[in-house]
Design a protein around this motif. Structure first.
Motif, PDB file in Angstrom:
ATOM      1  N   THR B  88      51.691  17.236  -2.108  1.00  0.00           N
ATOM      2  CA  THR B  88      51.512  16.270  -3.184  1.00  0.00           C
ATOM      3  C   THR B  88      52.867  15.902  -3.788  1.00  0.00           C
ATOM      4  O   THR B  88      53.191  14.744  -3.942  1.00  0.00           O
ATOM      5  CB  THR B  88      50.552  16.813  -4.265  1.00  0.00           C
ATOM      6  OG1 THR B  88      50.955  18.143  -4.602  1.00  0.00           O
ATOM      7  CG2 THR B  88      49.133  16.857  -3.734  1.00  0.00           C
ATOM      8  N   LEU B  89      53.679  16.901  -4.102  1.00  0.00           N
ATOM      9  CA  LEU B  89      55.027  16.625  -4.596  1.00  0.00           C
ATOM     10  C   LEU B  89      55.981  17.594  -3.909  1.00  0.00           C
ATOM     11  O   LEU B  89      55.801  18.801  -3.977  1.00  0.00           O
ATOM     12  CB  LEU B  89      55.102  16.820  -6.120  1.00  0.00           C
ATOM     13  CG  LEU B  89      56.485  16.600  -6.742  1.00  0.00           C
ATOM     14  CD1 LEU B  89      56.889  15.134  -6.716  1.00  0.00           C
ATOM     15  CD2 LEU B  89      56.521  17.121  -8.175  1.00  0.00           C
ATOM     16  N   TRP B 107      60.123  21.879 -11.414  1.00  0.00           N
ATOM     17  CA  TRP B 107      59.487  21.062 -10.370  1.00  0.00           C
ATOM     18  C   TRP B 107      58.179  21.725  -9.904  1.00  0.00           C
ATOM     19  O   TRP B 107      57.178  21.065  -9.685  1.00  0.00           O
ATOM     20  CB  TRP B 107      60.425  20.900  -9.176  1.00  0.00           C
ATOM     21  CG  TRP B 107      61.271  19.666  -9.106  1.00  0.00           C
ATOM     22  CD1 TRP B 107      61.669  19.049  -7.953  1.00  0.00           C
ATOM     23  CD2 TRP B 107      61.843  18.890 -10.169  1.00  0.00           C
ATOM     24  NE1 TRP B 107      62.452  17.960  -8.259  1.00  0.00           N
ATOM     25  CE2 TRP B 107      62.568  17.831  -9.593  1.00  0.00           C
ATOM     26  CE3 TRP B 107      61.810  18.991 -11.560  1.00  0.00           C
ATOM     27  CZ2 TRP B 107      63.253  16.880 -10.358  1.00  0.00           C
ATOM     28  CZ3 TRP B 107      62.496  18.048 -12.327  1.00  0.00           C
ATOM     29  CH2 TRP B 107      63.192  17.019 -11.726  1.00  0.00           C
ATOM     30  N   GLU B 109      56.205  23.699 -11.560  1.00  0.00           N
ATOM     31  CA  GLU B 109      55.170  23.545 -12.591  1.00  0.00           C
ATOM     32  C   GLU B 109      54.578  22.145 -12.568  1.00  0.00           C
ATOM     33  O   GLU B 109      53.367  21.962 -12.707  1.00  0.00           O
ATOM     34  CB  GLU B 109      55.765  23.787 -13.981  1.00  0.00           C
ATOM     35  CG  GLU B 109      55.802  25.244 -14.371  1.00  0.00           C
ATOM     36  CD  GLU B 109      56.430  25.428 -15.751  1.00  0.00           C
ATOM     37  OE1 GLU B 109      56.074  24.673 -16.675  1.00  0.00           O
ATOM     38  OE2 GLU B 109      57.297  26.305 -15.879  1.00  0.00           O
ATOM     39  N   ILE B 110      55.449  21.144 -12.420  1.00  0.00           N
ATOM     40  CA  ILE B 110      54.978  19.755 -12.390  1.00  0.00           C
ATOM     41  C   ILE B 110      54.117  19.524 -11.148  1.00  0.00           C
ATOM     42  O   ILE B 110      53.061  18.897 -11.223  1.00  0.00           O
ATOM     43  CB  ILE B 110      56.172  18.782 -12.451  1.00  0.00           C
ATOM     44  CG1 ILE B 110      56.819  18.875 -13.843  1.00  0.00           C
ATOM     45  CG2 ILE B 110      55.746  17.354 -12.142  1.00  0.00           C
ATOM     46  CD1 ILE B 110      58.198  18.295 -13.918  1.00  0.00           C
ATOM     47  N   SER B 113      50.689  20.901 -11.683  1.00  0.00           N
ATOM     48  CA  SER B 113      49.877  20.045 -12.555  1.00  0.00           C
ATOM     49  C   SER B 113      49.381  18.816 -11.809  1.00  0.00           C
ATOM     50  O   SER B 113      48.228  18.385 -11.991  1.00  0.00           O
ATOM     51  CB  SER B 113      50.687  19.611 -13.777  1.00  0.00           C
ATOM     52  OG  SER B 113      51.061  20.730 -14.535  1.00  0.00           O
ATOM     53  N   ILE B 114      50.243  18.227 -10.964  1.00  0.00           N
ATOM     54  CA  ILE B 114      49.828  17.053 -10.176  1.00  0.00           C
ATOM     55  C   ILE B 114      48.750  17.471  -9.171  1.00  0.00           C
ATOM     56  O   ILE B 114      47.768  16.752  -8.958  1.00  0.00           O
ATOM     57  CB  ILE B 114      51.042  16.392  -9.483  1.00  0.00           C
ATOM     58  CG1 ILE B 114      51.960  15.761 -10.554  1.00  0.00           C
ATOM     59  CG2 ILE B 114      50.601  15.342  -8.462  1.00  0.00           C
ATOM     60  CD1 ILE B 114      53.237  15.143 -10.005  1.00  0.00           C
ATOM     61  N   LEU B 117      45.492  17.626 -10.918  1.00  0.00           N
ATOM     62  CA  LEU B 117      45.057  16.261 -11.218  1.00  0.00           C
ATOM     63  C   LEU B 117      44.383  15.633  -9.989  1.00  0.00           C
ATOM     64  O   LEU B 117      43.307  15.034 -10.080  1.00  0.00           O
ATOM     65  CB  LEU B 117      46.317  15.474 -11.583  1.00  0.00           C
ATOM     66  CG  LEU B 117      46.231  14.105 -12.164  1.00  0.00           C
ATOM     67  CD1 LEU B 117      45.619  14.202 -13.548  1.00  0.00           C
ATOM     68  CD2 LEU B 117      47.639  13.504 -12.278  1.00  0.00           C
ATOM     69  N   LEU B 118      44.998  15.780  -8.831  1.00  0.00           N
ATOM     70  CA  LEU B 118      44.487  15.170  -7.602  1.00  0.00           C
ATOM     71  C   LEU B 118      43.249  15.914  -7.097  1.00  0.00           C
ATOM     72  O   LEU B 118      42.350  15.322  -6.508  1.00  0.00           O
ATOM     73  CB  LEU B 118      45.569  15.129  -6.526  1.00  0.00           C
ATOM     74  CG  LEU B 118      46.816  14.305  -6.868  1.00  0.00           C
ATOM     75  CD1 LEU B 118      47.864  14.429  -5.764  1.00  0.00           C
ATOM     76  CD2 LEU B 118      46.475  12.842  -7.100  1.00  0.00           C
TER      77      LEU B 118
END
Lengths: 139, 139
Positions: B88-89, B107, B109-110, B113-114, B117-118
């Protein structure tokens, strides 16, 4: 998805400037570049973009350099991403084909959620992570 | 950050297959490609990747085609992103320079979270957006 190398380096220099922040002292481009292993010219390019976006200010001359324009707790990761990459998530979807409208709606919602996420993280938060993260170098 | 065109088209075909889903009927590649204005060869390539990831199943022969392997509510956007874009990221950060560790932590952690969300958005959710989104064509 990925963050660009430029964004990574922008975050690195913002973390450096957060550590040095006292509202008046500037940091030299060469020092910032050396600490983050980035070429001075690339660092200068990034600092100029951050300056144009109102996140850092510069002082000219022999003792010139850069500092944060505001306290690190008042600058968000979202601002940095928008300044460097233009937007947090590009939501362009081809306008033709049956699912264009519903996919565009979904992308916009996801982008709004990612925006919120990035807006909730300040430069002070990024810099504070050093406390825990720094340990890995001393084991 | 942006989603790839391939990911966009993967979501489009999953929305089409969600609309047709009854647990036994397959859709023809040519029909799917035409409805979303994608070339049949690109559509076939995407369908094969989705099949390898266990999200769609295929039926060979004259009346062959593709259908979802599971009900649309049980397939998440996160699965599609991982199947098509690999992650995803991307959280790769250069390992050198003073802020490497704290930036890598931020990065991660973000990205987490993404991911959440997905994972909270299903193919059924994407398809349902058509109800509101579709209106724009009839004004």
């Amino acid at each position: 998805m990925k963050f660009s190398l430029k964004l990574e380096n922008a975050c690195r220099v913002m973390i450096q400037l957060a550590g040095a922040y006292d509202g008046r002292r500037v940091s030299r481009v060469e020092d910032l570049a050396q600490r983050e292993h980035v070429s001075p010219s690339f660092m200068l390019q990034i600092l100029n973009e951050l300056r144009r976006a109102g996140m850092v200010v510069s002082k000219r001359g022999k003792f010139g350099g850069y500092m944060l324009a505001r306290p690190p707790a008042e600058i968000t990761l979202r601002e940095i991403v928008v300044a460097i990459d233009g937007s947090t998530l590009e939501t362009d979807v081809r306008r033709d084909g049956e699912s264009a409208a519903r996919l565009a709606a979904a992308w916009r919602e996801i982008a709004a959620s990612i925006d919120e996420l990035l807006a909730a993280t300040s430069v002070a938060d990024l810099a504070a992570r050093g406390q825990e993260g720094g340990q890995m170098f001393y084991i």
